[in-house]
Design an enzyme around this catalytic site. Structure first.
Site, PDB file in Angstrom:
ATOM      1  N   ASP A 193       0.901  -1.120   0.094  1.00 48.48           N
ATOM      2  CA  ASP A 193       0.014   0.065   0.063  1.00 48.48           C
ATOM      3  C   ASP A 193       0.849   1.178   0.091  1.00 48.48           C
ATOM      4  OD1 ASP A 193       1.174  -0.492   2.462  1.00 48.48           O
ATOM      5  OD2 ASP A 193      -0.778  -0.221   3.488  1.00 48.48           O
ATOM      6  N   HIS A 252      23.421   1.611 -18.443  1.00 46.48           N
ATOM      7  CA  HIS A 252      22.347   2.286 -17.350  1.00 46.48           C
ATOM      8  C   HIS A 252      22.558   1.194 -15.934  1.00 46.48           C
ATOM      9  CE1 HIS A 252      19.467   4.107 -20.578  1.00 46.48           C
ATOM     10  NE2 HIS A 252      20.466   4.930 -20.237  1.00 46.48           N
ATOM     11  N   ASP A 300      27.203   9.212 -13.227  1.00 47.57           N
ATOM     12  CA  ASP A 300      25.889   9.905 -14.229  1.00 47.57           C
ATOM     13  C   ASP A 300      24.854  10.165 -13.083  1.00 47.57           C
ATOM     14  OD1 ASP A 300      24.035  10.613 -15.977  1.00 47.57           O
ATOM     15  OD2 ASP A 300      24.411   9.070 -17.441  1.00 47.57           O
ATOM     16  N   ASP A 308      21.644  16.825 -15.866  1.00 48.14           N
ATOM     17  CA  ASP A 308      22.058  15.572 -16.230  1.00 48.14           C
ATOM     18  C   ASP A 308      23.522  15.627 -16.562  1.00 48.14           C
ATOM     19  OD1 ASP A 308      22.582  13.037 -17.301  1.00 48.14           O
ATOM     20  OD2 ASP A 308      20.947  13.347 -19.287  1.00 48.14           O
ATOM     21  N   HIS A 336      25.711   4.615 -28.217  1.00 46.64           N
ATOM     22  CA  HIS A 336      24.512   5.660 -27.844  1.00 46.64           C
ATOM     23  C   HIS A 336      24.724   6.981 -28.336  1.00 46.64           C
ATOM     24  CE1 HIS A 336      26.662   8.120 -24.775  1.00 46.64           C
ATOM     25  NE2 HIS A 336      27.178   6.879 -24.318  1.00 46.64           N
ATOM     26  N   HIS A 355      20.350  14.248 -26.104  1.00 50.59           N
ATOM     27  CA  HIS A 355      19.023  14.314 -26.004  1.00 50.59           C
ATOM     28  C   HIS A 355      18.435  15.618 -25.593  1.00 50.59           C
ATOM     29  CE1 HIS A 355      19.375  13.882 -21.831  1.00 50.59           C
ATOM     30  NE2 HIS A 355      20.257  12.643 -22.030  1.00 50.59           N
ATOM     31  N   HIS A 359      15.033  13.340 -20.613  1.00 46.85           N
ATOM     32  CA  HIS A 359      14.837  12.870 -21.549  1.00 46.85           C
ATOM     33  C   HIS A 359      13.668  13.800 -22.325  1.00 46.85           C
ATOM     34  CE1 HIS A 359      17.223   8.907 -21.285  1.00 46.85           C
ATOM     35  NE2 HIS A 359      17.901   9.948 -21.121  1.00 46.85           N
ATOM     36  N   GLU A 414      27.137  14.206 -24.696  1.00 48.44           N
ATOM     37  CA  GLU A 414      27.395  12.983 -23.658  1.00 48.44           C
ATOM     38  C   GLU A 414      28.215  11.808 -24.582  1.00 48.44           C
ATOM     39  OE1 GLU A 414      24.429  10.817 -22.010  1.00 48.44           O
ATOM     40  OE2 GLU A 414      22.987  12.050 -22.680  1.00 48.44           O
ATOM     41  N   TYR A 447      33.339   2.636 -24.291  1.00 44.71           N
ATOM     42  CA  TYR A 447      33.266   1.665 -23.347  1.00 44.71           C
ATOM     43  C   TYR A 447      34.076   0.257 -23.937  1.00 44.71           C
ATOM     44  CZ  TYR A 447      29.514   4.989 -22.528  1.00 44.71           C
ATOM     45  OH  TYR A 447      29.133   6.163 -22.553  1.00 44.71           O
ATOM     46  N   ARG A 480      32.453   7.998 -19.772  1.00 51.53           N
ATOM     47  CA  ARG A 480      31.442   9.364 -20.381  1.00 51.53           C
ATOM     48  C   ARG A 480      31.624  10.526 -19.703  1.00 51.53           C
ATOM     49  NH1 ARG A 480      27.486   6.106 -20.199  1.00 51.53           N
ATOM     50  NH2 ARG A 480      26.245   6.945 -18.214  1.00 51.53           N
ATOM     51  N   GLU A 489      29.708  14.118 -19.714  1.00 57.14           N
ATOM     52  CA  GLU A 489      28.211  14.723 -20.176  1.00 57.14           C
ATOM     53  C   GLU A 489      28.004  16.109 -19.596  1.00 57.14           C
ATOM     54  OE1 GLU A 489      24.821  12.530 -18.615  1.00 57.14           O
ATOM     55  OE2 GLU A 489      23.517  13.544 -20.282  1.00 57.14           O
TER      56      GLU A 489
HETATM   57  N1  GLY Z   1      21.274   9.926 -17.471  1.00 56.78           N
HETATM   58  C1  GLY Z   1      20.834   9.662 -18.527  1.00 56.78           C
HETATM   59  C2  GLY Z   1      21.070  10.082 -19.913  1.00 56.78           C
HETATM   60  O1  GLY Z   1      22.503  10.571 -19.687  1.00 56.78           O
HETATM   61  O2  GLY Z   1      20.735  10.127 -20.798  1.00 56.78           O
HETATM   62 MN    MN Z   2      22.039  12.350 -20.748  1.00 57.75          MN
HETATM   63 MN    MN Z   3      23.215  11.243 -18.048  1.00 53.23          MN
END
Ligand code: GLY
Ligand code: MN
Ligand code: MN
Length: 477
Positions: A50, A244, A261, A272, A376, A380, A387, A413, A417, A435, A437
């Site tokens: 609940d 992720h 991240d 982000d 990737h 974005h 996003h 970003e 890898y 990465r 970003e």
């Molecule tokens: N943290 C999600 C991305 O970088 O898209």
């Molecule tokens: Mn991002």
């Molecule tokens: Mn990110």
């Protein structure tokens, strides 16, 4: 922790009632004549038995009204040239409010949220029935809420009118951030940057991913953020090759890199940020070489972030640097160092793959290209959603190239890898994920890096991590 350079959420930038009123008016102006538009709230979601997940209003309803409560909906009408906005909200209910918090109720909705009239949510079904009957065009988007979809669908089936996707108007508006939105996003970015710097200062071999996560998120909350904008990724060593990775349970090892991240949401707006740095505070030579390559690629992509270019140009700028660097290191061959060469190789592979599959032969290996190590996109949109929405992606709703214009915000970003078991890669590079970003706002003359408060140059990162007077987490002294 020193957060004296930040102000609390009580005094930080915020939207205000007049700005929401202007948005609502602009939205109504974009509707076809004699139409109604319906925007509904997100449902509450069960986390366990609940207990619910913390409630987050639908970004579209938040954008138009700022109304934060569940089971709410907005009907905007311009039928007969008269613009009205009606908000449907949960009623005041002392018994319920004792458990789940004070509600605005219809009085509060009318007073504080720019609606001409407010009703209780259980009046929505009747109201939508008569609103659809009066309209020539109806704007709605199914899928946000099963509860409201069912009510709308019932009316819709009985009384169909041309249906338009309300998101096409709203998301075009949301793509361009106003000066106040930019102030709020800059504030979110500053809090997140402070959190990353704190994580760099405190990280040491022996500390754990979850301790670093706790440091980050405590800085978010301490500075009045709503919470995290997305689940924090705190990935030591080979965990960084999982894009992720959010398990965050491992111990951090001397000699490994740490990829973080993580960023906060402030007054509904996301930031982000990703940074990658050595757990020990000092990059090894292979780590430094790859890190510098990703950084050079990110800086090239940021330089390409200017009015007139599009997100493809930003991505291509990043990829060009990465391809050249990987070829120089012998990680990809010279014939895939250009985008055209990479496309040729992948096309050949697709054809060979199809042929082998058809004839039952052994399937060919995918050629080694940038895509093998950078799987990737570079950017974005970012805003109320991390996003963020923006109809058309790199194309506008008319199918034309979506040029970058002042007020657009997005991330840059790039990454590389190399899995610890990837035999295509020299041993010295295996188990490394990087990465970097940042969040960018396009300006009249170029761009503004909203997240510039967190360093990324090798020497500055090493200097931050080297000051011996801080108490490091679990560090052996
Ligand atoms: N943290 C999600 C991305 O970088 O898209
Ligand atoms: Mn991002
Ligand atoms: Mn990110």
């Amino acid at each position: 922790m020193d957060t004296s350079h930040l102000v609390s959420s009580l005094t930080g930038p915020a939207m205000d009632k007049s700005l929401y009123a202007a948005r609502l008016a602009e939205f109504a102006l974009r509707l076809k004549p004699n139409s109604i538009a319906v925007v509904v709230s997100n449902p509450e979601r069960t986390r366990s038995n609940d207990t619910e997940f913390e409630y987050r209003q639908s970004s579209d309803l938040l954008y138009l009204t700022g109304f934060p409560e569940p089971e709410s909906a907005l009907i905007v009408s311009n039928v007969g040239g008269k613009v009205t906005s009606h908000l449907f909200v949960l009623p005041k209910d002392r018994k319920r409010e004792v458990w789940t918090g004070i509600r605005h109720g219809i009085e509060g909705a009318r007073k504080n949220f720019n609606c001409d009239k407010a009703f209780t949510s259980d009046q929505f079904a009747t109201a939508i029935d008569s609103a659809v009957a009066r309209a020539e065009t109806v704007y709605y988007k199914f899928g946000a809420s099963a509860h409201f979809d069912a009510q709308f669908d019932k009316v819709w089936k009985a009384n169909q009118k041309p249906l338009e996707n309300v998101e096409e108007i709203l998301h075009e508006m949301r793509l361009f951030k106003s000066p106040r939105e930019l102030e709020i996003m800059r504030h979110a970015a500053r809090i997140s940057a402070a959190a990353h710097v704190e994580a760099m200062r405190l990280c040491a071999p022996g500390s754990t991913e979850y301790q670093v996560e706790a440091v980050l998120e405590s800085v978010f909350r301490f500075n009045g953020a709503d919470g995290t904008a997305y689940n924090s990724i705190v990935a030591g060593g080979n965990n960084a090759v999982i894009l992720h990775y959010t398990t965050n349970r491992d111990r951090l090892k001397d000699g490994d890199l740490l990829l973080i991240d993580a960023a906060c949401e402030y007054r509904g707006y996301a930031s982000d940020i990703t940074r990658t740095f050595p757990v020990s505070g000092k990059f090894s030579e292979p780590q430094r070489i790859l890190y510098q390559l990703v950084l050079d690629s990110q800086l090239a992509a940021i330089r390409a972030s200017k009015p007139g270019n599009c997100l493809d140009d930003v991505h291509n700028a990043a990829c060009r640097v990465l391809r050249q660097g990987l070829a120089k290191l012998g990680l990809i061959s010279r014939d895939v160092v250009t985008l055209a060469g990479e496309r040729r190789a992948l096309k050949r592979y697709a054809a060979d793959h199809a042929l082998a599959k058809k004839s039952g032969k052994a399937l060919p290996d995918e050629p080694i290209t940038l895509r093998s190590f950078y799987m990737h996109g570079t950017s974005h949109w970012i805003g109320l959603d991390v996003h963020d929405v923006g109809t058309g992606g790199t194309r506008d709703p008319r199918g034309k190239k979506r040029e970058l214009k002042p007020g657009m915000c997005f991330t840059v970003e790039p990454g590389l890898y190399f899995d610890k078991n990837d035999k295509r890669v020299p041993k010295q590079f295996r188990g490394i994920g990087i990465r970097i970003e940042d969040d960018i706002a396009i300006t009249e003359k170029g761009h503004d890096v909203l997240t510039a408060g967190v360093p990324k140059a090798v020497d500055i990162i090493e200097r931050i991590m080297d000051h011996g007077n801080v108490i490091r987490m679990n560090a052996k002294r």
